[in-house]
Design an enzyme around this catalytic site. Structure first.
Site: not given
Ligand code: FAD
Length: 480
Positions: A100, A104, A191, A257, A292, A296, A299, A447
């Site tokens: 990660c 973003c 994050t 995190e 969001h 995904y 990423c 995640e």
């Protein structure tokens, strides 16, 4: 200001003097701590990539606010092409970092706040939108990393914020002043928080009448007095402190995190973008989550490419590359990965303009995208585990490989296909382990399940968006 390089960015974070609690001690000024350092390198990749010729068209874009060239990670999407390029950029970075890259969440928060403040102003006569434009212009010009902070602790999930035994379990306004508000509460799972210059704080659920104190959205620098950070552990994280990189799996990059606590934090008026307008809190949650959920589809796919590559490579090293069931499993992994990408691209291509002028994803398809992401990486991980073999869970340490007594045995008995060095085989196994069971699995699996909301949240949105009555009417018209 020109776009920063990765090194300039790291220096700019050092200058903030951020500190956290980590395993019972203070970290000292970050990001020098060896457990934290890989995470800032991953964010730095978002800057270095913008300097690369081959990636310039994905990362460099003209700002709608200033007309200047900015990094896409601070861009307000101006077209469906922008939305598509965001997903492609995220896949590129997943390929580069295999983790990660933490940037973003702020981008998704900014695009949501931009349109929601506009609509809130239209209805309530508030002045949030211009404030946010001013704030975000700076984020673009100074090429900042902004954390997107939504998730509250939430306490008893069956109770509303005001009914909790402790009202601070949802971030809230505890005092209103002539020039701002005092805020108390916490945001969990943040994050990249300690790799960020700023954060945008948003409500975590749709607030109702009587819950005005919890309907608060604002931005604040991460080094503001009154904020405390507690670092989250990841599986196998202390391997980063042990020395040899081999056992870490991903030798350069990692994630982060952080639990973030607001101890009666003062937020000045010019940084407040929602304060008491409960009817816009739910829209903000929905839009942020929508962007969001699109993210995904880029990423996790980028990281999936690395996992597929590692599975194919270990199969080659083990001498099973040509077996038909192995080839079929690799094809299955590719199919699942590209399905997620297809959803990320589809919800982007089918996006639309908001009242404020930036572009929003297609909500139904973004939720389909994320619902697939709650499942497919787990299946990819299962197939990679199958292909890699049991050594994934039992491999001796890098230090034993170096040991004069144990080392030769490891080299002898962990030899596989001709021409493959045992150390290289161990590196690939550790990289797979990192993603399916180690520190990397926090982002790749946990995640994927919970980030941007757990699967039920997507199911609710899919149920709402799918126009079931329209489908029933189709049947009626066919049967007439
Ligand atoms: C690695 C990682 C990174 C993250 N990064 C960020 C970030 O940068 N910023 C951010 O804001 N958040 C972030 N999150 C948080 C993420 O959005 C939340 O984890 C997610 O929304 C789920 O919330 P929760 O963890 O409190 O789980 P819960 O809400 O407790 O969910 C657990 C289960 O309980 C169910 N449940 C919850 N409430 C109810 C209810 N009222 N009724 C019935 N069932 C219920 C859920 O459906 C789920 O199955 C991150 C999470 C992870 C794991």
């Amino acid at each position: 200001m020109a776009l920063m390089t990765g090194d300039e960015y790291i220096e700019s974070i050092k200058a903030l003097g951020l500190e956290a609690n980590l395993m019972g001690a203070k970290t000292g000024t970050l990001p020098d701590h060896p457990l934290v350092e890989p995470s800032i390198r991953a964010v730095a990749a978002t800057y270095d990539s913008a300097q690369r010729k081959e990636a310039a068209s994905l990362f460099r874009v003209k700002s709608s606010l200033s007309g200047e060239e900015i990094n896409r990670f601070t861009h307000l999407h101006q077209s469906t092409d922008d939305l598509v390029n965001k997903v492609k950029m995220q896949r590129y970075l997943g390929n580069v970092t295999s983790c990660c890259f933490q940037r973003c969440v702020g981008l998704d928060a900014a695009n949501a706040v931009y349109s929601v403040t506009y609509e809130c102003d239209e209805k309530h006569g508030t002045k949030y939108h211009q404030r946010f434009r001013d704030y975000w212009s700076r984020a673009q010009t100074e090429d900042l990393v902004v954390d997107g902070a939504m998730t509250d602790p939430k306490g008893d999930r069956g109770k509303r914020p005001k009914d909790q035994a402790d009202p601070d379990l949802f971030v809230r306004v505890v005092e209103r002043k002539s020039d701002g508000v005092i805020v108390r509460g916490a945001k969990l799972h943040q994050t990249g928080m300690l790799n960020s210059h700023e954060m945008i704080v948003m409500p975590t659920i749709n607030m109702r009448e009587g819950e005005e104190d919890w309907a608060i959205c604002f931005a604040i620098p991460t080094n503001t007095k009154g904020i405390r950070y507690i670092y989250g552990r990841q599986a196998s994280d202390t391997r980063k402190l042990e020395g040899p990189k081999l056992d870490v799996g991903n030798p350069i990059f990692g994630g982060q995190e952080v639990m973030t606590i607001f101890e009666d934090l003062f937020v000045p008026d010019e940084r407040i973008f929602l304060c008491g307008e409960v009817d816009y809190s739910g829209l903000l949650v929905e839009r942020f989550a929508g962007y969001h959920r699109q993210s995904y589809g880029g990423c996790k796919v980028g990281v999936g490419d690395v996992l597929i590559g590692a599975a194919a490579l270990i199969a080659r090293m083990n001498g099973v590359e040509k077996a038909s069931h192995i080839r079929d499993k690799i094809v299955e992994m590719i199919h699942l990965n590209e399905t997620m990408f297809a959803c990320g691209i589809a919800c982007s291509s089918m996006g639309h303009e908001t009242m404020a002028g930036n572009y929003e994803i297609n909500m139904l398809l973004a939720n389909v995208c994320k619902l697939n992401v709650t499942r497919f990486p787990y299946e990819l991980a299962r197939l990679a585990t199958d292909i890699a073999g049991g050594l994934l869970g039992t491999l001796p340490s890098a230090k034993d490989l170096e040991d004069p007594v144990a080392g030769p045995y490891i080299k002898k008995y962990l030899a596989a296909a001709d021409g493959v060095e045992t150390v290289d085989r161990m590196k690939v196994l550790r990289l797979i382990e990192n993603l399916v069971a180690g520190a990397g699995s926090v982002a790749y699996l946990i995640e994927s399940m919970h980030g941007a909301g757990p699967p039920t949240a997507q199911r609710i949105m899919i149920g709402r968006q799918a126009d079931l009555e329209g489908k029933i009417n189709l049947v009626k018209s066919i049967l007439e």
